[in-house]
Write a protein that holds these residues in place. Structure first.
Motif, PDB file in Angstrom:
ATOM      1  N   GLU A  73      96.977  46.508  52.637  1.00  0.00           N
ATOM      2  CA  GLU A  73      95.735  45.909  52.163  1.00  0.00           C
ATOM      3  C   GLU A  73      96.011  44.572  51.456  1.00  0.00           C
ATOM      4  O   GLU A  73      96.793  44.521  50.497  1.00  0.00           O
ATOM      5  CB  GLU A  73      95.022  46.868  51.204  1.00  0.00           C
ATOM      6  CG  GLU A  73      93.650  46.343  50.785  1.00  0.00           C
ATOM      7  CD  GLU A  73      92.882  47.299  49.882  1.00  0.00           C
ATOM      8  OE1 GLU A  73      93.457  48.313  49.445  1.00  0.00           O
ATOM      9  OE2 GLU A  73      91.703  47.018  49.623  1.00  0.00           O
ATOM     10  N   GLY A 118      91.700  49.382  47.432  1.00  0.00           N
ATOM     11  CA  GLY A 118      92.541  50.567  47.312  1.00  0.00           C
ATOM     12  C   GLY A 118      93.387  50.521  46.044  1.00  0.00           C
ATOM     13  O   GLY A 118      93.368  49.537  45.292  1.00  0.00           O
ATOM     14  N   SER A 161      91.430  46.055  54.457  1.00  0.00           N
ATOM     15  CA  SER A 161      90.706  46.501  53.270  1.00  0.00           C
ATOM     16  C   SER A 161      89.302  46.996  53.602  1.00  0.00           C
ATOM     17  O   SER A 161      88.632  46.463  54.478  1.00  0.00           O
ATOM     18  CB  SER A 161      90.585  45.333  52.285  1.00  0.00           C
ATOM     19  OG  SER A 161      89.919  45.755  51.116  1.00  0.00           O
ATOM     20  N   ARG A 162      88.866  47.980  52.855  1.00  0.00           N
ATOM     21  CA  ARG A 162      87.493  48.434  53.014  1.00  0.00           C
ATOM     22  C   ARG A 162      86.527  47.331  52.605  1.00  0.00           C
ATOM     23  O   ARG A 162      85.421  47.222  53.133  1.00  0.00           O
ATOM     24  CB  ARG A 162      87.247  49.678  52.149  1.00  0.00           C
ATOM     25  CG  ARG A 162      85.851  50.217  52.347  1.00  0.00           C
ATOM     26  CD  ARG A 162      85.554  51.418  51.481  1.00  0.00           C
ATOM     27  NE  ARG A 162      84.188  51.876  51.754  1.00  0.00           N
ATOM     28  CZ  ARG A 162      83.505  52.667  50.953  1.00  0.00           C
ATOM     29  NH1 ARG A 162      84.059  53.118  49.842  1.00  0.00           N
ATOM     30  NH2 ARG A 162      82.275  53.026  51.251  1.00  0.00           N
ATOM     31  N   THR A 207      99.287  51.009  52.428  1.00  0.00           N
ATOM     32  CA  THR A 207      98.114  50.706  51.598  1.00  0.00           C
ATOM     33  C   THR A 207      96.925  50.260  52.433  1.00  0.00           C
ATOM     34  O   THR A 207      95.872  49.950  51.906  1.00  0.00           O
ATOM     35  CB  THR A 207      98.429  49.633  50.526  1.00  0.00           C
ATOM     36  OG1 THR A 207      98.565  48.363  51.168  1.00  0.00           O
ATOM     37  CG2 THR A 207      99.689  49.968  49.750  1.00  0.00           C
ATOM     38  N   SER A 208      97.085  50.226  53.764  1.00  0.00           N
ATOM     39  CA  SER A 208      95.969  49.831  54.628  1.00  0.00           C
ATOM     40  C   SER A 208      94.827  50.834  54.540  1.00  0.00           C
ATOM     41  O   SER A 208      95.058  52.051  54.577  1.00  0.00           O
ATOM     42  CB  SER A 208      96.436  49.738  56.079  1.00  0.00           C
ATOM     43  OG  SER A 208      95.316  49.560  56.928  1.00  0.00           O
ATOM     44  N   TYR A 209      93.605  50.313  54.473  1.00  0.00           N
ATOM     45  CA  TYR A 209      92.419  51.185  54.523  1.00  0.00           C
ATOM     46  C   TYR A 209      92.340  51.874  55.879  1.00  0.00           C
ATOM     47  O   TYR A 209      91.726  52.917  56.014  1.00  0.00           O
ATOM     48  CB  TYR A 209      91.179  50.329  54.264  1.00  0.00           C
ATOM     49  CG  TYR A 209      89.865  51.066  54.401  1.00  0.00           C
ATOM     50  CD1 TYR A 209      89.544  52.116  53.550  1.00  0.00           C
ATOM     51  CD2 TYR A 209      88.943  50.702  55.380  1.00  0.00           C
ATOM     52  CE1 TYR A 209      88.337  52.794  53.674  1.00  0.00           C
ATOM     53  CE2 TYR A 209      87.722  51.360  55.511  1.00  0.00           C
ATOM     54  CZ  TYR A 209      87.428  52.411  54.655  1.00  0.00           C
ATOM     55  OH  TYR A 209      86.240  53.065  54.773  1.00  0.00           O
ATOM     56  N   ASP A 237      85.658  45.520  55.599  1.00  0.00           N
ATOM     57  CA  ASP A 237      85.639  46.274  56.854  1.00  0.00           C
ATOM     58  C   ASP A 237      84.491  45.892  57.780  1.00  0.00           C
ATOM     59  O   ASP A 237      84.451  46.308  58.922  1.00  0.00           O
ATOM     60  CB  ASP A 237      85.680  47.794  56.594  1.00  0.00           C
ATOM     61  CG  ASP A 237      84.395  48.324  55.976  1.00  0.00           C
ATOM     62  OD1 ASP A 237      83.522  47.507  55.611  1.00  0.00           O
ATOM     63  OD2 ASP A 237      84.268  49.556  55.843  1.00  0.00           O
ATOM     64  N   HIS A 284      81.988  44.402  51.570  1.00  0.00           N
ATOM     65  CA  HIS A 284      81.396  45.656  51.124  1.00  0.00           C
ATOM     66  C   HIS A 284      80.575  45.480  49.845  1.00  0.00           C
ATOM     67  O   HIS A 284      80.994  44.810  48.916  1.00  0.00           O
ATOM     68  CB  HIS A 284      82.510  46.670  50.865  1.00  0.00           C
ATOM     69  CG  HIS A 284      82.009  47.964  50.309  1.00  0.00           C
ATOM     70  ND1 HIS A 284      81.377  48.894  51.085  1.00  0.00           N
ATOM     71  CD2 HIS A 284      82.011  48.453  49.038  1.00  0.00           C
ATOM     72  CE1 HIS A 284      81.020  49.917  50.322  1.00  0.00           C
ATOM     73  NE2 HIS A 284      81.394  49.682  49.076  1.00  0.00           N
ATOM     74  N   ASN A 290      97.409  45.746  62.142  1.00  0.00           N
ATOM     75  CA  ASN A 290      97.282  46.498  60.898  1.00  0.00           C
ATOM     76  C   ASN A 290      98.260  45.946  59.856  1.00  0.00           C
ATOM     77  O   ASN A 290      99.261  45.316  60.197  1.00  0.00           O
ATOM     78  CB  ASN A 290      97.585  47.974  61.191  1.00  0.00           C
ATOM     79  CG  ASN A 290      96.992  48.904  60.145  1.00  0.00           C
ATOM     80  OD1 ASN A 290      96.569  48.477  59.066  1.00  0.00           O
ATOM     81  ND2 ASN A 290      96.952  50.193  60.468  1.00  0.00           N
ATOM     82  N   GLU A 349      85.044  50.530  44.933  1.00  0.00           N
ATOM     83  CA  GLU A 349      85.041  51.249  46.208  1.00  0.00           C
ATOM     84  C   GLU A 349      85.801  50.475  47.285  1.00  0.00           C
ATOM     85  O   GLU A 349      86.395  51.050  48.187  1.00  0.00           O
ATOM     86  CB  GLU A 349      83.590  51.433  46.704  1.00  0.00           C
ATOM     87  CG  GLU A 349      82.727  52.321  45.828  1.00  0.00           C
ATOM     88  CD  GLU A 349      81.222  52.157  46.105  1.00  0.00           C
ATOM     89  OE1 GLU A 349      80.434  52.772  45.385  1.00  0.00           O
ATOM     90  OE2 GLU A 349      80.861  51.405  47.036  1.00  0.00           O
ATOM     91  N   THR A 368      89.726  41.970  58.582  1.00  0.00           N
ATOM     92  CA  THR A 368      89.558  42.949  57.490  1.00  0.00           C
ATOM     93  C   THR A 368      90.585  42.838  56.370  1.00  0.00           C
ATOM     94  O   THR A 368      90.366  43.388  55.298  1.00  0.00           O
ATOM     95  CB  THR A 368      89.682  44.390  58.026  1.00  0.00           C
ATOM     96  OG1 THR A 368      91.043  44.603  58.440  1.00  0.00           O
ATOM     97  CG2 THR A 368      88.756  44.637  59.204  1.00  0.00           C
TER      98      THR A 368
END
Lengths: 83, 479, 491
Positions: free
Chosen positions: C130, C356, C97-98, C139-141, C101, C335, C127, C353, C94
Motif C-alpha cells: 500500500e 491499512g 490502497s482501499r 500491506t496491499s489492500y 480503490d 474513498h 500489485n 477506513e 489504486t
C-alpha cells in the motif's frame, strides 16, 4: 488528532505498541555526532527551476469531478462547516 | 484611549500577486470564474502531480524587497505548513518558513503627531492561497471552490512598530501604494487581493515586555482595520483593568456589529509541522538577477513626493496626496507639464474638483472622463485670463458631461472673459451711474462697498469680466 | 542468447525486439500469448491489480500498424506492465490502497507517457504494498503477491507484483518504484534484474508520492540489457517535476560492452557483518570473485555511518509520507466514509477506513517526528545523519567506481513471517536504503541460489553512473546464467 486518522477498536493498542517500538528504534540516531553538520533535504545539490508565467491549463472540471464522491453545481461538497 | 496604556501592533499583509497563472501551476488566476473551472490537477492536490514555481512571482517578490530597502535572499526555501481544512486540498500549504525571499525591510509613515516614523518589515514570503468555502448555498453541506487555491500571495510581515490604529492604517496604505506602484498587485480589496491580519497587544507605558497579543484575521478594508484594532485595544484594556488576562488567540472582526470575537473553534492545537517541501528545491538568485530587477523599479511614492515638492513647488501635504497612486501622480505630471498654469493650481484642481467627482462616481483616475491633457487645456484658459476660476468650474462640469474641450465649451457657451478695458469701463460707468447713493458713500470712505460694485459689474457681464480688471477700473472710476 | 525456438514468454525484450523486427510474430500475437498467461497465473500469484486486456490489444494492433508503416519506436509492440502507483489515464490507479480503490486517473504519469510514446503495450497494473510502504507486498489492500519460486513466500516489496510478474515470465519487463529498496529487494527475492536510477533521473510526475525526496522510478527485467533498453526510454528531463534533472541521458545500450577490467569495486565490510545469511554471503562473495577474475579490482571501503541508514530512513520517509498522504481526505477523489456526521468525522473515518495498518503507522510516526518539540530531535537530526551517510558514499566513490554487496539479508521469507514486527521488516532494506538517502543509482542482479531461492548482488554507483552499473551487470550476466533461471512452474 493531527493525522486525522480513526483507528478501529482493538487496532489502537497494537498501533501504540508498534509505534513505541519504532520510536525506540529511531532513537539510536540521538547518539550520532552531528554538530556542524548541515541538514540534507535533497539528494542532489540543485536549485529550483522556474516556469514561465503562462496559462497552460484548460477547464477539465466535469471530467475531473467524475472521481469526486459528492459535488453540486461545480462545488465539492463536505459536511457543513460551522465558522 | 487611556494614556496609561501603550498599544503595540504588527501587521501581516497578504498581497495577491498579479500573475497570469498560479504560483505552482499553469491554471489561470482570473477572478470570478465558475467554481472549480480554474482549478487544475495541481491546484486540486491530485495524486502524483507536482508543483513548479512561476518565475514571475519570484521577480515580483524581489521587486518588492528592493522597493522597501530589504535584503533579497540569494537562497530561499519553500516549506509545507500542514493542517486539514477543506479549502486546502493537499492538507498542507506551500509557504516559506525559515528562509523567506525578503527580509529586513523598512518604510516610513507619518505618526499621529505628523512626524516621520520608520516601520520595520521583518520579512516578506511567498505562499499559495487556499480555496473558498461556501456555507450558505447548500442545506447540509459546505461547497468548496478551489479556483483561488494556488494563487500567489506575498505575505508582508511588519515589526511590532505600530502604536495606534491610525498608524496601522497609514502603514497599510503605504504598502498598498507601493505594491500598486510596482505593478505587482492590483490591490483590489473587495476581491481579497489585499488583506491583512493584525496582531494587537497593550502594555503599561514604559514597560519593556510585550503584552499578550490577539490576532485579528482577514481584514479587507482600511476602515475595518482601523475599527477592528480600536475595538480590540479597548477590549484588551477593559479586560486588564477588570483584573483579567488577555488570552493569546485568533479573533474575527464582525463589521456589522463592529466588534471582534474569538474563533477558538478553529484553533485547536495549532501544530503546523513545517518542514522543507521535498517537491521544490531551494530558490537561488544571483546578483545579476537582483540587479536586473532593480533596473525595473519605478520611482516610488516617497521619491516622487520629494520631487514634486522640489520641482513643482507643491505643498508637502498635496504632494503626498498626489503620489498615493502612481496613476494619479502620472496624471498630475501630464497636467503640470502641459499647462502654462501654476503647478500648485493643477494640484488644487486634481485634489479638489477632480477627486470629488471620481469619488462620487466611484471610478479610478485612469477612467476619468476628463483626460490630463484636457484638464491642462482648461487650466491654460484660467492662466491666460480667458476665463475666471469660477467660470472654469462650469466649464469643468460641462467637460465631464462630454460637451467637448475647454475651448469648445467656452466658445459654444460664450464664456470668454471680457478683458477689453473699453468694454469693462463702459459697464462700470453705467453701474456707477445707476447707483449714485452707494458711489457717494464709497467716496466718503466706506470702501467695503467696492465688493457691491464688483458684484454688480459681474452680474451685468454674466460673470465673464476679468475680476482683477474690474477691481482696478472700479477703483479708478470711484476715486 | 535467447532465440527463435524459445517460447514467446521466455524471451527477453531484446530478443522480442528482434523477433518483431524480423516478422516472426506480431505484437498482437505476443500480447495475446502473454495476456493468456497472465490470466491463468493471476489466481495463484495475485501479481496484478488490474489487467488491461482490451486496451493492450488496441495498443498492440496500433503498434503492428506503426511497424508496418516503418515508424517503429524503440519499444514498439513490446509488452510491459506498470506498478499501480503510476497514474494511467482512464485506468484504475489504486496504489494498493482501499482509499484509491475507485480512482481512475485523469492523466498519465511521465513514465507511462514515455513508454507508450516509444510504442510499448501495457498489459496491466501490478500489485504492490500500500502506497509502496512495505517490503513484502503484504500491506496491499488487494492481498499479498506470491513468489513464483515458492508460492508460500513473499516476493518482497513494495514492487512485489512487478517482480513476481517478470520472474514468472508473465511479462518481460515492468516498471517499479524504489524509496528504500522497493525495486532492488523484490528483484533479489525473485531472481530478476532491478535498477533504481539516480534520484531525479526519471520524472516523478504522475508517480503517486510516498517520500518525495527518496522516491525514484526504475525497472524490473530479466537482464541488464533489457533494463538498459527500458530505462533509456524512461530517463530524461521533465519540466513538470522540479526535482527532475536536466542532464543528457547516455546511450545505455551502447555502453553495455564496456568490460569490467580495471573496474574498482568497493566492498563494504559492514555489509558482511551479522544479520546477513551465511548462504547469501557466500553467493555474493562468489559473485565478487567472478568480477575479480574478469579483471575487476576489489577494494575495501568504509561507510562509517551506514548502520544508521535504517533509523534515518524511518524518520525521513514517514515525515514526508505523513504530509504527502494528507491529500487523501475523501473530498475530491478516493474513498469517502458513508454518512459523515461532520467534517472531522469525514476526515477521520475516510482515512481510518481507507488506509491499512502499516500506512497508518507511518503517517503517525511522521506526524510525531515533525511535531513541535520533536522536530529537532528526530526530523532535523535525521536530515543531518542523512548528510553524513551521503558524505560517506561520496568519500568512498573517490576511491572506487561501484560498491558491491548483498541486496537483501536473506532470501525470500514466508508470507506472514515478519508482519508482527515492523523493525524486522524494516531491516530487510538495510543494504538498499543508503542509496535512496544519498540519491545514488543501484542495481540488483541474480547471483545464485541459497536453498533453491534466488540471491541478489547489489551494485551501487555515484550519481548518474547508471551506464557503469548496467555495463557491469551485463558483463556479469555474460559470464553467468543465474538471470536465465526460471522458477520451475513458470518455464
Amino acid at each position: 488528532m493531527l493525522a486525522r486518522l480513526r483507528l478501529e477498536d482493538g487496532e489502537s493498542d497494537d498501533v501504540v505498541e508498534k509505534l513505541s517500538r519504532i520510536v525506540d528504534f529511531v532513537d539510536q540516531l540521538q547518539a550520532a555526532p552531528t554538530d556542524d553538520v548541515l541538514p540534507m533535504a535533497h539528494p542532489l545539490n540543485m536549485s529550483q527551476r522556474l516556469r514561465a508565467d503562462e496559462v497552460t491549463e484548460i477547464d477539465q472540471r466535469d471530467f475531473v469531478q467524475e472521481n469526486a464522491p459528492s459535488t453540486e453545481g461545480g462545488y465539492y461538497l463536505v459536511p457543513k462547516v460551522i465558522e | 484611549m487611556s494614556g496609561h496604556w501603550e498599544v503595540v501592533i504588527g501587521l501581516e499583509i497578504h498581497t495577491q500577486l498579479a500573475t497570469k497563472s498560479k504560483i505552482f501551476s499553469g491554471a489561470s488566476t482570473a477572478y470570478g470564474a465558475d467554481p472549480n473551472t480554474q482549478a487544475c490537477l495541481v491546484d486540486l492536490g491530485y495524486p502524483g502531480v507536482l508543483p513548479v514555481l512561476n518565475a514571475e512571482v519570484v521577480r515580483m517578490a524581489a521587486k518588492f524587497g528592493l522597493a522597501v530597502n530589504a535584503t533579497v535572499a540569494r537562497r530561499s526555501v519553500f516549506a509545507r505548513k500542514n493542517y486539514f481544512y477543506p479549502d486546502l486540498p493537499k492538507g498542507y500549504q506551500i509557504s516559506q518558513y525559515e528562509l523567506p525571499i525578503v527580509e529586513y525591510g523598512e518604510l516610513f509613515i507619518r505618526d499621529d503627531e505628523g512626524r516621520e516614523k520608520r516601520v520595520g518589515i521583518t520579512r516578506a514570503h511567498l505562499e499559495e492561497d487556499a480555496g473558498k468555502s461556501v456555507h450558505t448555498s447548500f442545506a447540509k453541506s459546505s461547497g468548496i471552490d478551489l479556483n483561488r487555491a494556488g494563487t500567489p500571495l506575498l505575505e508582508i510581515v511588519s515589526e511590532p512598530d505600530l502604536r495606534s490604529a491610525r498608524e496601522a492604517v497609514a502603514y497599510m496604505r503605504k504598502i498598498h501604494s507601493i505594491v500598486r506602484y510596482l505593478e505587482i498587485s492590483d490591490g483590489n480589496m473587495q476581491e481579497g487581493s489585499f488583506r491583512c491580519d493584525a496582531n494587537v497587544s497593550v502594555r503599561p507605558r514604559g514597560q519593556e515586555e510585550l503584552g499578550t497579543r490577539a490576532e485579528i484575521k482577514n481584514l479587507n478594508s482600511f476602515r475595518f482595520v482601523e475599527r477592528a484594532i480600536n475595538f480590540e485595544i479597548e477590549r484588551q484594556i477593559e479586560v486588564i483593568e477588570d483584573g483579567g488576562e488577555v488570552v493569546q488567540e485568533t479573533r474575527l472582526y464582525d463589521s456589522d456589529k463592529d466588534e471582534t470575537r474569538s474563533m477558538r473553534s478553529k484553533e485547536e492545537a495549532n501544530d503546523y509541522r513545517y518542514f522543507p517541501d521535498p517537491d521544490l528545491l531551494p530558490v537561488e538568485l544571483d546578483d545579476a538577477f537582483v540587479e536586473a530587477v532593480r533596473a525595473t523599479l519605478p520611482e516610488l511614492p516617497d521619491a516622487k513626493q520629494e520631487r514634486f515638492v522640489a520641482h513643482y513647488g507643491l505643498k508637502a501635504a498635496d504632494a503626498e496626496i498626489l503620489t498615493t497612486s502612481r496613476a494619479q501622480a502620472d496624471y498630475y505630471e501630464v497636467v503640470a507639464e502641459k499647462t502654462s498654469a501654476n503647478a500648485q493650481l493643477a494640484a488644487n484642481w486634481i485634489i479638489g474638483d477632480l477627486s470629488s467627482l471620481l469619488n462620487k462616481e466611484g471610478i479610478d483616475i485612469q477612467e476619468s472622463r476628463i483626460g490630463a491633457a484636457d484638464l491642462a487645456g482648461l487650466l491654460d484658459r484660467i492662466a491666460d485670463n480667458t476665463i475666471s476660476g469660477k467660470i472654469a468650474k462650469e466649464v469643468f462640469d460641462a467637460m465631464w458631461s462630454g460637451e467637448g474641450s475647454a475651448d469648445q465649451i467656452i466658445e459654444a457657451r460664450g464664456l470668454k472673459q471680457i478683458t477689453d478695458s473699453g468694454a469693462i469701463e463702459s459697464i462700470v460707468d453705467a453701474v456707477i451711474e445707476a447707483n449714485p447713493g452707494q458711489a457717494a458713500e464709497y467716496r466718503s470712505g466706506k470702501e467695503k462697498l467696492l465688493g457691491f460694485f464688483v458684484g454688480q459689474v459681474m452680474k451685468e457681464t454674466g460673470g465673464k469680466a476679468n475680476p482683477a480688471q474690474v477691481n482696478q477700473i472700479l477703483k479708478e472710476k470711484l476715486e | 542468447m535467447a532465440g527463435k525456438d524459445q517460447a514467446l514468454h521466455m524471451r527477453t525484450l531484446a530478443s522480442l525486439t528482434r523477433g518483431l523486427a524480423a516478422g516472426e510474430f506480431s505484437s498482437r500475437e505476443l500480447t495475446e500469448a502473454l495476456l493468456a498467461r497472465i490470466e491463468s497465473h493471476q489466481p495463484a500469484l495475485n501479481a496484478f491489480i488490474t489487467i488491461t486486456a482490451e486496451l493492450a490489444l488496441l495498443q498492440a494492433d496500433r503498434a503492428d500498424k506503426v511497424r508496418a508503416a516503418g515508424n517503429a519506436g524503440p519499444l514498439n509492440g513490446l509488452p510491459i506492465v506498470h506498478k499501480d502507483l503510476f497514474c494511467t489515464q482512464g485506468v484504475l490507479t489504486t496504489c494498493g490502497s482501499r482509499i484509491l480503490d475507485n480512482f481512475v486517473s485523469p492523466y498519465d504519469a511521465a513514465v507511462v507517457e514515455r513508454v507508450a510514446a516509444a510504442g510499448a503495450v501495457m498489459l496491466g497494473k501490478t500489485n504492490m504494498d500500500e502506497f509502496a510502504m512495505g517490503s513484502s507486498n503484504e500491506t496491499s489492500y488487494f492481498g499479498p503477491v506470491a513468489n513464483p519460486w515458492d508460492k508460500k513466500l513473499s516476493p518482497g516489496g513494495s514492487s512485489g507484483g512487478s517482480a513476481a510478474a517478470v520472474a514468472a515470465r508473465l511479462v518481460p519487463a515492468a516498471t517499479g518504484t524504489d524509496t528504500g529498496g522497493s525495486i532492488r529487494q523484490p528483484a533479489a527475492l525473485t531472481g530478476t534484474t532491478g535498477i533504481k536510477p539516480t534520484y531525479g533521473r526519471v520524472s516523478r510526475y504522475g508517480m503517486v508520492a510516498f517520500a518525495s525526496s527518496l522516491d525514484q522510478a526504475g525497472v524490473i527485467t530479466r537482464s541488464a540489457e533489457d533494463a538498459a533498453m527500458l530505462l533509456g526510454v524512461m530517463a530524461g528531463h521533465d519540466g513538470r517535476d522540479s526535482t527532475s534533472v536536466d542532464h543528457p541521458v547516455p546511450d545505455y545500450g551502447a555502453a553495455l560492452g564496456k568490460s569490467v577490467k580495471g573496474l574498482k569495486v568497493g566492498v563494504v565490510r559492514q555489509h558482511f557483518d551479522e544479520g546477513l545469511d551465511d548462504e547469501c554471503a557466500a553467493r555474493v562473495k562468489d559473485a565478487l570473485k567472478t568480477l575479480e577474475d574478469a579483471g575487476a579490482e576489489l577494494v575495501d571501503v568504509d561507510l562509517p555511518n551506514i548502520g544508521l541508514s535504517v533509523p534515518t530512513y524511518y524518520v525521513v520517509a514517514p515525515a514526508e509520507c505523513s504530509s504527502n498522504l494528507s491529500r487523501f481526505d475523501g473530498v475530491r477523489f478516493g474513498h469517502r466514509a458513508e454518512d459523515p456526521e461532520d467534517l472531522l468525522d469525514l476526515y477521520c473515518r475516510s482515512r481510518g477506513e481507507g488506509f491499512g495498518a502499516e500506512v497508518k503507522r507511518r503517517v503517525m510516526t511522521g506526524t510525531y517526528v515533525l511535531s513541535a518539540g520533536y522536530y529537532d530531535a528526530y526530523y532535523l537530526k535525521a536530515q543531518k545523519v542523512r548528510q553524513l551517510i551521503s558524505q560517506d558514499f561520496k568519500n568512498a566513490f573517490e576511491r572506487v567506481d561501484v560498491i558491491a554487496g548483498p541486496t537483501a539479508p536473506t532470501t525470500a521469507f514466508a508470507i506472514g513471517e515478519k508482519t508482527d514486527d515492523p523493525i524486522t521488516m524494516y531491516l530487510n532494506d538495510i543494504y538498499t536504503i543508503g542509496a535512496n538517502l544519498a540519491g545514488l543509482p543501484g542495481i540488483s542482479i541474480p547471483c545464485g541460489f541459497a536453498a533453491g531461492l534466488p540471491v541478489g548482488l547489489q551494485l551501487v554507483g555515484p550519481h548518474f553512473a547508471e551506464a557503469t552499473l548496467l555495463a557491469s551487470a551485463h558483463q556479469y550476466q555474460q559470464m553467468t546464467d543465474w538471470h536465465l533461471e526460471a522458477p520451475g512452474d513458470f518455464e
